[in-house]
Scaffold this motif. Structure first.
Motif, PDB file in Angstrom:
ATOM      1  N   ASP A  78      33.649 -60.837   3.505  1.00 50.90           N
ATOM      2  CA  ASP A  78      34.778 -60.600   4.406  1.00 50.90           C
ATOM      3  C   ASP A  78      36.096 -60.422   3.646  1.00 50.90           C
ATOM      4  N   MET A  79      36.019 -60.316   2.329  1.00 50.35           N
ATOM      5  CA  MET A  79      37.231 -60.169   1.526  1.00 50.35           C
ATOM      6  C   MET A  79      37.348 -58.718   1.054  1.00 50.35           C
ATOM      7  N   GLY A  80      38.437 -58.058   1.428  1.00 48.45           N
ATOM      8  CA  GLY A  80      38.592 -56.651   1.044  1.00 48.45           C
ATOM      9  C   GLY A  80      39.267 -56.464  -0.297  1.00 48.45           C
ATOM     10  N   ALA A  81      39.806 -57.536  -0.868  1.00 47.79           N
ATOM     11  CA  ALA A  81      40.573 -57.396  -2.107  1.00 47.79           C
ATOM     12  C   ALA A  81      40.255 -58.525  -3.082  1.00 47.79           C
ATOM     13  N   ILE A  82      39.948 -58.131  -4.308  1.00 42.54           N
ATOM     14  CA  ILE A  82      39.777 -59.103  -5.393  1.00 42.54           C
ATOM     15  C   ILE A  82      40.758 -58.707  -6.483  1.00 42.54           C
ATOM     16  N   VAL A  83      41.617 -59.638  -6.885  1.00 39.75           N
ATOM     17  CA  VAL A  83      42.531 -59.385  -8.004  1.00 39.75           C
ATOM     18  C   VAL A  83      42.152 -60.329  -9.129  1.00 39.75           C
ATOM     19  N   THR A  84      42.084 -59.783 -10.359  1.00 42.52           N
ATOM     20  CA  THR A  84      41.891 -60.674 -11.512  1.00 42.52           C
ATOM     21  C   THR A  84      43.004 -60.414 -12.515  1.00 42.52           C
ATOM     22  N   PHE A  85      43.423 -61.472 -13.181  1.00 45.40           N
ATOM     23  CA  PHE A  85      44.372 -61.356 -14.284  1.00 45.40           C
ATOM     24  C   PHE A  85      43.765 -62.096 -15.463  1.00 45.40           C
ATOM     25  N   THR A  86      43.915 -61.526 -16.660  1.00 45.20           N
ATOM     26  CA  THR A  86      43.399 -62.172 -17.866  1.00 45.20           C
ATOM     27  C   THR A  86      44.496 -62.247 -18.913  1.00 45.20           C
ATOM     28  N   GLY A  87      44.702 -63.409 -19.492  1.00 39.36           N
ATOM     29  CA  GLY A  87      45.664 -63.583 -20.575  1.00 39.36           C
ATOM     30  C   GLY A  87      44.938 -63.541 -21.905  1.00 39.36           C
ATOM     31  N   VAL A  88      45.519 -62.800 -22.858  1.00 43.90           N
ATOM     32  CA  VAL A  88      44.885 -62.585 -24.163  1.00 43.90           C
ATOM     33  C   VAL A  88      45.829 -63.066 -25.270  1.00 43.90           C
ATOM     34  N   VAL A  89      45.290 -63.634 -26.323  1.00 45.53           N
ATOM     35  CA  VAL A  89      46.119 -64.061 -27.463  1.00 45.53           C
ATOM     36  C   VAL A  89      46.712 -62.815 -28.113  1.00 45.53           C
ATOM     37  N   ARG A  90      48.052 -62.737 -28.143  1.00 40.84           N
ATOM     38  CA  ARG A  90      48.737 -61.578 -28.705  1.00 40.84           C
ATOM     39  C   ARG A  90      49.192 -61.903 -30.127  1.00 40.84           C
ATOM     40  N   ASP A  91      48.957 -60.968 -31.026  1.00 44.02           N
ATOM     41  CA  ASP A  91      49.412 -61.160 -32.411  1.00 44.02           C
ATOM     42  C   ASP A  91      50.946 -61.184 -32.433  1.00 44.02           C
ATOM     43  N   LEU A  92      51.516 -61.789 -33.453  1.00 43.92           N
ATOM     44  CA  LEU A  92      52.964 -61.806 -33.609  1.00 43.92           C
ATOM     45  C   LEU A  92      53.446 -60.419 -34.006  1.00 43.92           C
ATOM     46  N   ALA A  93      54.746 -60.160 -33.849  1.00 41.79           N
ATOM     47  CA  ALA A  93      55.306 -58.854 -34.209  1.00 41.79           C
ATOM     48  C   ALA A  93      55.026 -58.532 -35.681  1.00 41.79           C
ATOM     49  N   ARG A  94      54.999 -59.581 -36.515  1.00 43.21           N
ATOM     50  CA  ARG A  94      54.752 -59.375 -37.953  1.00 43.21           C
ATOM     51  C   ARG A  94      53.277 -59.106 -38.241  1.00 43.21           C
ATOM     52  N   GLY A  95      52.426 -59.341 -37.222  1.00 42.12           N
ATOM     53  CA  GLY A  95      50.997 -59.084 -37.399  1.00 42.12           C
ATOM     54  C   GLY A  95      50.290 -60.126 -38.246  1.00 42.12           C
ATOM     55  N   ASP A  96      50.861 -61.332 -38.320  1.00 42.64           N
ATOM     56  CA  ASP A  96      50.258 -62.323 -39.223  1.00 42.64           C
ATOM     57  C   ASP A  96      49.773 -63.590 -38.514  1.00 42.64           C
ATOM     58  N   LEU A  97      49.495 -63.459 -37.217  1.00 39.30           N
ATOM     59  CA  LEU A  97      48.976 -64.640 -36.523  1.00 39.30           C
ATOM     60  C   LEU A  97      47.536 -64.890 -36.949  1.00 39.30           C
ATOM     61  N   ASP A  98      47.305 -66.071 -37.523  1.00 42.11           N
ATOM     62  CA  ASP A  98      45.962 -66.422 -37.966  1.00 42.11           C
ATOM     63  C   ASP A  98      45.166 -66.944 -36.771  1.00 42.11           C
ATOM     64  N   ARG A  99      45.761 -67.898 -36.065  1.00 41.30           N
ATOM     65  CA  ARG A  99      45.120 -68.391 -34.846  1.00 41.30           C
ATOM     66  C   ARG A  99      46.142 -69.099 -33.963  1.00 41.30           C
TER      67      ARG A  99
END
Lengths: 81, 147
Positions: free
Chosen positions: B25-46
């Protein structure tokens, strides 16, 4: 009561959890007691505007009562999501 | 409603599909996913995510219950990971099911806004040069005022 610390508050104080025997009636009084103990507490609690507090796992304010409370937690603003 | 706070990775496709399939009976399913984004410098290890076991689950249940009270929702799913993650890893997801899409979209945004600054998670970014706790942003706090 149990006092818990998270994130940089935990790192600055050096333990994640401790049992504190206190007569403090409010969170603010507990903070003053802890600050008077040792420098590491004074450093962690230097700026209360940078901290949040939960009493029995509910977010609250520093003027909250500690009457009947089992667990108090201090931590920086949350960064979930 | 399902709330899961877990260290293990989750399968976005399987979770979304399972969530969506349970509602005729549900016409709409919305999903959102958050992802680990690298730093602007590109040096995120974890990224290491700390949380407050016990309070985390309660806070997420409260936020999800508020959403169910405000919008016409059939179901809500919140999955949030903790522990060590790498750039590109999925941190969390929310899903909402509603008869119509407006409720599903708005409730998903509400869940995200609240769980960013009202659920007890803290992120620490580790690079080769050291480690820094992620500071909360004023705009995240401001985002709550629209609700």
């Amino acid at each position: 009561m149990d006092v818990l610390y998270f994130a940089w508050v935990r790192e600055r104080i050096g333990v994640p959890k401790e049992t504190v025997d206190t007569g403090a009636k409010t969170v603010a009084e507990l903070v003053e007691e802890l600050k008077a103990r040792e420098e590491r507490y004074a450093a962690a609690f230097a700026d209360l505007s940078a901290l949040r507090v939960a009493v029995d796992q509910e977010l609250t304010d520093f003027d909250a009562s500690l009457d009947g409370v089992r667990e108090v937690a201090f931590f920086p603003p949350m960064t979930g999501g | 409603m399902r709330i899961s706070v877990q260290e293990a990775a989750f399968d976005l496709g399987a979770e979304a599909s399972s969530f969506a399939s349970g509602h005729k009976d549900m016409g709409a399913i919305v999903t959102f996913t958050g992802v680990v984004r690298d730093l602007a410098r590109g040096d995120l290890d974890r990224m290491v995510i700390e949380h407050y076991p016990g309070m985390t689950e309660k806070a997420l249940e409260k936020i999800a219950s508020e959403a169910q009270a405000r919008w016409n929702l059939g179901d809500v799913l919140v999955i949030h990971r903790h522990g060590a993650l790498e750039p590109g890893d999925m941190i969390m997801m929310v899903a909402t099911a509603a008869p119509h899409r407006k409720d599903a979209f708005e409730a998903a945004e509400y869940l995200m806004d609240y769980l960013k600054s009202r659920a007890p998670f803290w992120k620490k970014e580790i690079t080769r040069d050291g480690a820094d706790w992620v500071a909360a942003k004023d705009e995240d706090e401001d985002a709550l005022s629209r609700w």
